[in-house]
Design an enzyme around this catalytic site. Structure first.
Site, PDB file in Angstrom:
ATOM      1  N   LEU A   1      46.585  42.129  45.072  1.00 51.03           N
ATOM      2  CA  LEU A   1      46.740  43.061  43.955  1.00 51.03           C
ATOM      3  C   LEU A   1      45.456  42.973  43.148  1.00 51.03           C
ATOM      4  CD1 LEU A   1      50.411  42.344  42.742  1.00 51.03           C
ATOM      5  CD2 LEU A   1      49.607  44.292  44.094  1.00 51.03           C
ATOM      6  N   ASP A   2      45.033  44.089  42.577  1.00 53.26           N
ATOM      7  CA  ASP A   2      43.832  44.105  41.744  1.00 53.26           C
ATOM      8  C   ASP A   2      44.012  43.182  40.544  1.00 53.26           C
ATOM      9  OD1 ASP A   2      43.011  46.196  43.358  1.00 53.26           O
ATOM     10  OD2 ASP A   2      43.681  47.737  41.929  1.00 53.26           O
ATOM     11  N   LYS A   3      42.901  42.780  39.972  1.00 57.24           N
ATOM     12  CA  LYS A   3      42.921  41.950  38.764  1.00 57.24           C
ATOM     13  C   LYS A   3      43.800  42.583  37.681  1.00 57.24           C
ATOM     14  CE  LYS A   3      39.830  39.728  35.486  1.00 57.24           C
ATOM     15  NZ  LYS A   3      38.453  39.623  34.970  1.00 57.24           N
TER      16      LYS A   3
END
Ligand code: URA
Length: 253
Positions: free
Chosen positions: A117-119
């Site tokens: 998952l993205d930051k």
């Protein structure tokens, strides 16, 4: 059964060197294991171990009187908070593994995320040391449905649903069309998106093509699993055979 719920066998109990066992489970280095053993902290079958090179079955080993910490492996369901990356690279910033007990962060094989998952994305993230499971669950062939909730910076057109569902449109710079995705508008600027693949920044890019910037992104479900009441930053353990069972756990939909 869905294809990603296929059974895979777990091997029989393996005999491993004590120093290797302790090092791989994150207790200490192999060198330190020798000291631990000399100090009488390790028993095999109830008897003090005296040789770091002796082989033992995981279930027979105790350290300071305690059974070994998850010798068969780890599968965790984490509520990823925003602000943490899924990479192990220190230079990419604080990561989700910093939420785990120190010992688990020293294990080999390493505990890693199932996809990323993205930051700036929050929500359901699986962590495991089972590389076969990572491979199985991230393979586009297996089409594990992942459900995201997105808020965007402008009103969404109802025309977007059929586009996402078409299976024929292609993201800029790519040649493979996106697999059919389900878009459900839950408000003028809020949508639920179900994907069966996981391309880089996929949800953000899918909306960007249509002029909308994703403001918040949260993954609600992964296969049949959901976060339930798990707060951000917390994890719960899942049985290692979770995805071998016909109704892939959760069962709360
Ligand atoms: N799509 C994105 O754009 N980001 C994520 O973190 C997951 C899916």
């Amino acid at each position: 059964d869905p294809p990603w719920a296929r059974r895979h066998p777990h091997g029989p109990a393996v005999m491993r060197r004590l120093d290797q066992l302790l090092a791989n489970l994150g207790y200490c280095s192999r060198r330190e294991a020798r000291t631990w053993i000399e100090d009488g902290r390790v028993t095999v079958g109830g008897k003090n171990a005296d040789d770091a090179g002796r082989k033992a079955a995981e279930a027979d080993v105790r350290v300071d009187g305690e059974p070994l910490d998850h010798p068969a492996g780890l599968l965790l369901l984490l509520h990823k908070p925003t602000g943490l990356v899924c990479s192990h690279e220190e230079r990419e910033g604080p990561n989700v593994y910093s939420l785990l007990p120190e010992r688990w962060r020293r294990r080999h094989p390493v505990v890693t995320s199932v996809g990323r998952l993205d930051k700036d994305t929050s929500g359901l993230l699986l962590l495991t040391d089972q590389s076969a499971l990572v491979h199985r669950l991230t393979s586009p062939r297996h089409k594990v449905p992942k459900v995201y909730r997105a808020t965007v910076d402008r009103d969404l057109s109802p025309d977007l649903g059929p586009v996402f569902a078409s299976g024929t449109w292609t993201l800029p710079g790519e040649t493979d069309p996106c697999a059919p995705a389900v878009l459900e508008l839950v408000g003028p600027r809020e949508a639920r998106v179900t994907l069966t693949e996981g391309r880089y920044h996929q949800v953000r890019r899918m909306f960007a093509v249509h002029g909308a910037t994703v403001l918040t992104l949260h993954r609600e479900r992964f296969g049949d699993l959901s976060l339930d009441a798990l707060p951000p930053g917390r994890w719960r353990e899942l049985p290692l055979d979770t995805f071998d069972r016909p109704a892939a756990a959760g069962r709360d939909s």
